[in-house]
Design an enzyme around this catalytic site. Sequence first.
Site, PDB file in Angstrom:
ATOM      1  N   ARG A  59       0.460  -4.267 -12.813  1.00 33.23           N
ATOM      2  CA  ARG A  59       1.133  -3.190 -12.066  1.00 33.23           C
ATOM      3  C   ARG A  59       2.637  -3.435 -11.990  1.00 33.23           C
ATOM      4  O   ARG A  59       3.092  -4.548 -11.779  1.00 33.23           O
ATOM      5  CB  ARG A  59       0.562  -3.114 -10.638  1.00 33.23           C
ATOM      6  CG  ARG A  59       1.319  -2.103  -9.776  1.00 33.23           C
ATOM      7  CD  ARG A  59       0.531  -1.665  -8.575  1.00 33.23           C
ATOM      8  NE  ARG A  59       0.245  -2.724  -7.624  1.00 33.23           N
ATOM      9  CZ  ARG A  59      -0.498  -2.549  -6.531  1.00 33.23           C
ATOM     10  NH1 ARG A  59      -1.034  -1.366  -6.262  1.00 33.23           N
ATOM     11  NH2 ARG A  59      -0.730  -3.555  -5.709  1.00 33.23           N
ATOM     12  N   LYS A  82      -5.855   3.927  -5.506  1.00 33.99           N
ATOM     13  CA  LYS A  82      -5.693   4.862  -4.373  1.00 33.99           C
ATOM     14  C   LYS A  82      -4.315   5.519  -4.389  1.00 33.99           C
ATOM     15  O   LYS A  82      -4.189   6.727  -4.251  1.00 33.99           O
ATOM     16  CB  LYS A  82      -5.893   4.123  -3.032  1.00 33.99           C
ATOM     17  CG  LYS A  82      -7.238   3.424  -2.907  1.00 33.99           C
ATOM     18  CD  LYS A  82      -7.402   2.724  -1.587  1.00 33.99           C
ATOM     19  CE  LYS A  82      -6.391   1.619  -1.312  1.00 33.99           C
ATOM     20  NZ  LYS A  82      -6.464   0.482  -2.245  1.00 33.99           N
ATOM     21  N   ARG A 131      -5.775 -11.014  -0.615  1.00 36.90           N
ATOM     22  CA  ARG A 131      -5.965  -9.595  -0.293  1.00 36.90           C
ATOM     23  C   ARG A 131      -7.409  -9.161  -0.539  1.00 36.90           C
ATOM     24  O   ARG A 131      -7.960  -8.374   0.233  1.00 36.90           O
ATOM     25  CB  ARG A 131      -4.996  -8.733  -1.118  1.00 36.90           C
ATOM     26  CG  ARG A 131      -3.568  -8.866  -0.610  1.00 36.90           C
ATOM     27  CD  ARG A 131      -2.556  -8.491  -1.661  1.00 36.90           C
ATOM     28  NE  ARG A 131      -2.598  -7.090  -1.988  1.00 36.90           N
ATOM     29  CZ  ARG A 131      -2.169  -6.584  -3.143  1.00 36.90           C
ATOM     30  NH1 ARG A 131      -1.679  -7.378  -4.071  1.00 36.90           N
ATOM     31  NH2 ARG A 131      -2.217  -5.298  -3.349  1.00 36.90           N
ATOM     32  N   ARG A 160       5.489  -6.330  -7.549  1.00 37.57           N
ATOM     33  CA  ARG A 160       5.379  -6.627  -6.113  1.00 37.57           C
ATOM     34  C   ARG A 160       5.098  -8.105  -5.896  1.00 37.57           C
ATOM     35  O   ARG A 160       4.316  -8.698  -6.632  1.00 37.57           O
ATOM     36  CB  ARG A 160       4.242  -5.785  -5.495  1.00 37.57           C
ATOM     37  CG  ARG A 160       4.672  -4.378  -5.171  1.00 37.57           C
ATOM     38  CD  ARG A 160       3.513  -3.485  -4.783  1.00 37.57           C
ATOM     39  NE  ARG A 160       2.578  -4.063  -3.827  1.00 37.57           N
ATOM     40  CZ  ARG A 160       1.566  -3.390  -3.292  1.00 37.57           C
ATOM     41  NH1 ARG A 160       1.360  -2.117  -3.603  1.00 37.57           N
ATOM     42  NH2 ARG A 160       0.737  -3.986  -2.442  1.00 37.57           N
ATOM     43  N   ARG A 167      -7.491  -0.276   7.995  1.00 36.50           N
ATOM     44  CA  ARG A 167      -7.935  -1.411   7.182  1.00 36.50           C
ATOM     45  C   ARG A 167      -8.892  -2.313   7.941  1.00 36.50           C
ATOM     46  O   ARG A 167      -9.376  -3.292   7.394  1.00 36.50           O
ATOM     47  CB  ARG A 167      -6.716  -2.235   6.756  1.00 36.50           C
ATOM     48  CG  ARG A 167      -6.294  -1.988   5.307  1.00 36.50           C
ATOM     49  CD  ARG A 167      -5.069  -2.792   5.064  1.00 36.50           C
ATOM     50  NE  ARG A 167      -4.830  -3.171   3.712  1.00 36.50           N
ATOM     51  CZ  ARG A 167      -4.025  -2.502   2.891  1.00 36.50           C
ATOM     52  NH1 ARG A 167      -3.444  -1.394   3.262  1.00 36.50           N
ATOM     53  NH2 ARG A 167      -3.797  -2.974   1.687  1.00 36.50           N
TER      54      ARG A 167
HETATM   55  P1  ADP Z   1      -4.012   0.851  -5.056  1.00 36.03           P
HETATM   56  O1  ADP Z   1      -3.080   1.849  -4.428  1.00 36.03           O
HETATM   57  O2  ADP Z   1      -5.459   1.175  -4.783  1.00 36.03           O
HETATM   58  O3  ADP Z   1      -3.663  -0.578  -4.726  1.00 36.03           O
HETATM   59  P2  ADP Z   1      -2.689   1.624  -7.550  1.00 36.03           P
HETATM   60  O4  ADP Z   1      -2.777   3.118  -7.544  1.00 36.03           O
HETATM   61  O5  ADP Z   1      -1.354   1.005  -7.229  1.00 36.03           O
HETATM   62  O6  ADP Z   1      -3.856   0.993  -6.637  1.00 36.03           O
HETATM   63  O7  ADP Z   1      -3.181   1.148  -8.994  1.00 36.03           O
HETATM   64  C1  ADP Z   1      -3.199  -0.245  -9.336  1.00 36.03           C
HETATM   65  C2  ADP Z   1      -2.799  -0.398 -10.810  1.00 36.03           C
HETATM   66  O8  ADP Z   1      -3.796   0.176 -11.641  1.00 36.03           O
HETATM   67  C3  ADP Z   1      -1.488   0.293 -11.186  1.00 36.03           C
HETATM   68  O9  ADP Z   1      -0.843  -0.495 -12.174  1.00 36.03           O
HETATM   69  C4  ADP Z   1      -1.940   1.645 -11.775  1.00 36.03           C
HETATM   70  O10 ADP Z   1      -1.013   2.147 -12.714  1.00 36.03           O
HETATM   71  C5  ADP Z   1      -3.248   1.254 -12.429  1.00 36.03           C
HETATM   72  N1  ADP Z   1      -4.279   2.311 -12.385  1.00 36.03           N
HETATM   73  C6  ADP Z   1      -4.543   3.163 -11.378  1.00 36.03           C
HETATM   74  N2  ADP Z   1      -5.596   3.957 -11.679  1.00 36.03           N
HETATM   75  C7  ADP Z   1      -6.015   3.558 -12.916  1.00 36.03           C
HETATM   76  C8  ADP Z   1      -7.075   3.971 -13.794  1.00 36.03           C
HETATM   77  N3  ADP Z   1      -7.922   4.926 -13.455  1.00 36.03           N
HETATM   78  N4  ADP Z   1      -7.217   3.330 -14.970  1.00 36.03           N
HETATM   79  C9  ADP Z   1      -6.374   2.341 -15.325  1.00 36.03           C
HETATM   80  N5  ADP Z   1      -5.352   1.899 -14.577  1.00 36.03           N
HETATM   81  C10 ADP Z   1      -5.172   2.499 -13.371  1.00 36.03           C
HETATM   82  P1  AMP Z   2      -0.836  -1.803   0.058  1.00 33.84           P
HETATM   83  O1  AMP Z   2       0.465  -1.193  -0.380  1.00 33.84           O
HETATM   84  O2  AMP Z   2      -1.779  -0.798   0.678  1.00 33.84           O
HETATM   85  O3  AMP Z   2      -1.482  -2.619  -1.043  1.00 33.84           O
HETATM   86  O4  AMP Z   2      -0.476  -2.827   1.231  1.00 33.84           O
HETATM   87  C1  AMP Z   2       0.353  -3.934   0.987  1.00 33.84           C
HETATM   88  C2  AMP Z   2       0.351  -4.869   2.180  1.00 33.84           C
HETATM   89  O5  AMP Z   2       0.915  -4.191   3.339  1.00 33.84           O
HETATM   90  C3  AMP Z   2      -1.020  -5.365   2.657  1.00 33.84           C
HETATM   91  O6  AMP Z   2      -1.497  -6.463   1.909  1.00 33.84           O
HETATM   92  C4  AMP Z   2      -0.706  -5.737   4.114  1.00 33.84           C
HETATM   93  O7  AMP Z   2       0.020  -6.963   4.188  1.00 33.84           O
HETATM   94  C5  AMP Z   2       0.251  -4.615   4.533  1.00 33.84           C
HETATM   95  N1  AMP Z   2      -0.481  -3.471   5.088  1.00 33.84           N
HETATM   96  C6  AMP Z   2      -0.532  -2.212   4.574  1.00 33.84           C
HETATM   97  N2  AMP Z   2      -1.293  -1.419   5.337  1.00 33.84           N
HETATM   98  C7  AMP Z   2      -1.754  -2.190   6.361  1.00 33.84           C
HETATM   99  C8  AMP Z   2      -2.603  -1.961   7.465  1.00 33.84           C
HETATM  100  N3  AMP Z   2      -3.175  -0.767   7.663  1.00 33.84           N
HETATM  101  N4  AMP Z   2      -2.823  -2.991   8.313  1.00 33.84           N
HETATM  102  C9  AMP Z   2      -2.267  -4.185   8.123  1.00 33.84           C
HETATM  103  N5  AMP Z   2      -1.483  -4.494   7.087  1.00 33.84           N
HETATM  104  C10 AMP Z   2      -1.208  -3.503   6.209  1.00 33.84           C
END
Ligand code: ADP
Ligand code: AMP
Length: 226
Positions: A140, A31, A184, A173, A106
């Site tokens: 990541r 995302k 999660r 992270r 969420r």
């Molecule tokens: P989210 O925001 O949904 O948690 P991220 O955008 O941070 O996901 O992506 C999670 C991991 O997957 C990151 O390391 C990113 O570089 C990688 N990633 C994202 N999209 C793709 C894809 N289409 N194919 C392979 N790896 C991806």
């Molecule tokens: P994300 O960066 O979206 O993966 O979020 C990382 C962490 O932030 C989550 O696992 C939650 O602990 C917190 N968080 C982010 N967005 C929300 C939300 N809308 N409601 C509650 N916790 C959140």
Amino acid sequence: MTPAPANAIQSSPSLPLMHRIVLLGPPGAGKGTQAKRLAKELGIPHLSTGELLRAAASAGTALGREADGYMRQGRLVPDALVLGILRERLAAADAHRGFILDGYPRNVAQAQSLAEITPVEQVLYFEIPESVLVDRLSQRRNCPTCGTVYNLVTQPPRQSGRCDRDGTPLIQRTDDSEEAVRTRLAVYREATVPLLDLYRTQGLVRTVPAGGSVEEVDARVRAALH
Ligand code: ADP
Ligand code: AMP
């Protein structure tokens, strides 16, 4: 006038398109990666509650310190805390022409709170098997300065361990640990999946298959937007 590129998202000149978009999907679905690309293309901000909370935690604010404990464990931060930070961000001038919300809402209560602040035109649901997520999250890496997201396997930085943009050492992270990822994913299934039904009954959901390369998913996101 320069013609729009073939892959540009089209809008009618007589009808200004308001993009108020929610990205829904499990952690690691891509995302944030797609939101950053789309925000640039549409000229609207990418609003990630996760990023806002992490920024508050590194700044050491009272809210950030309280949120940090939940985030480390992979649990949801209490609704009231997140709503406060989001409300403030949505009130900023750059969000008045639209936004891409990533990580909010969420749960159903958060969707209700959001509806009281602003309507949403579209929900893009990133659909992906769980087995792919665990790999993506363990690989990541993030730049703590500019927020660029990397993947050691699929999106590696040019120089090992350093951000392409500003050279900052990349970090992993704390909530990408195996234990926090398990929590999660469970939280996603229990709290967030029911939201899909809610938005489906409102006719807002378009499904984006989120497997494949970043470019392939990007093309599907563009095709899903109307
Ligand atoms: P989210 O925001 O949904 O948690 P991220 O955008 O941070 O996901 O992506 C999670 C991991 O997957 C990151 O390391 C990113 O570089 C990688 N990633 C994202 N999209 C793709 C894809 N289409 N194919 C392979 N790896 C991806
Ligand atoms: P994300 O960066 O979206 O993966 O979020 C990382 C962490 O932030 C989550 O696992 C939650 O602990 C917190 N968080 C982010 N967005 C929300 C939300 N809308 N409601 C509650 N916790 C959140």
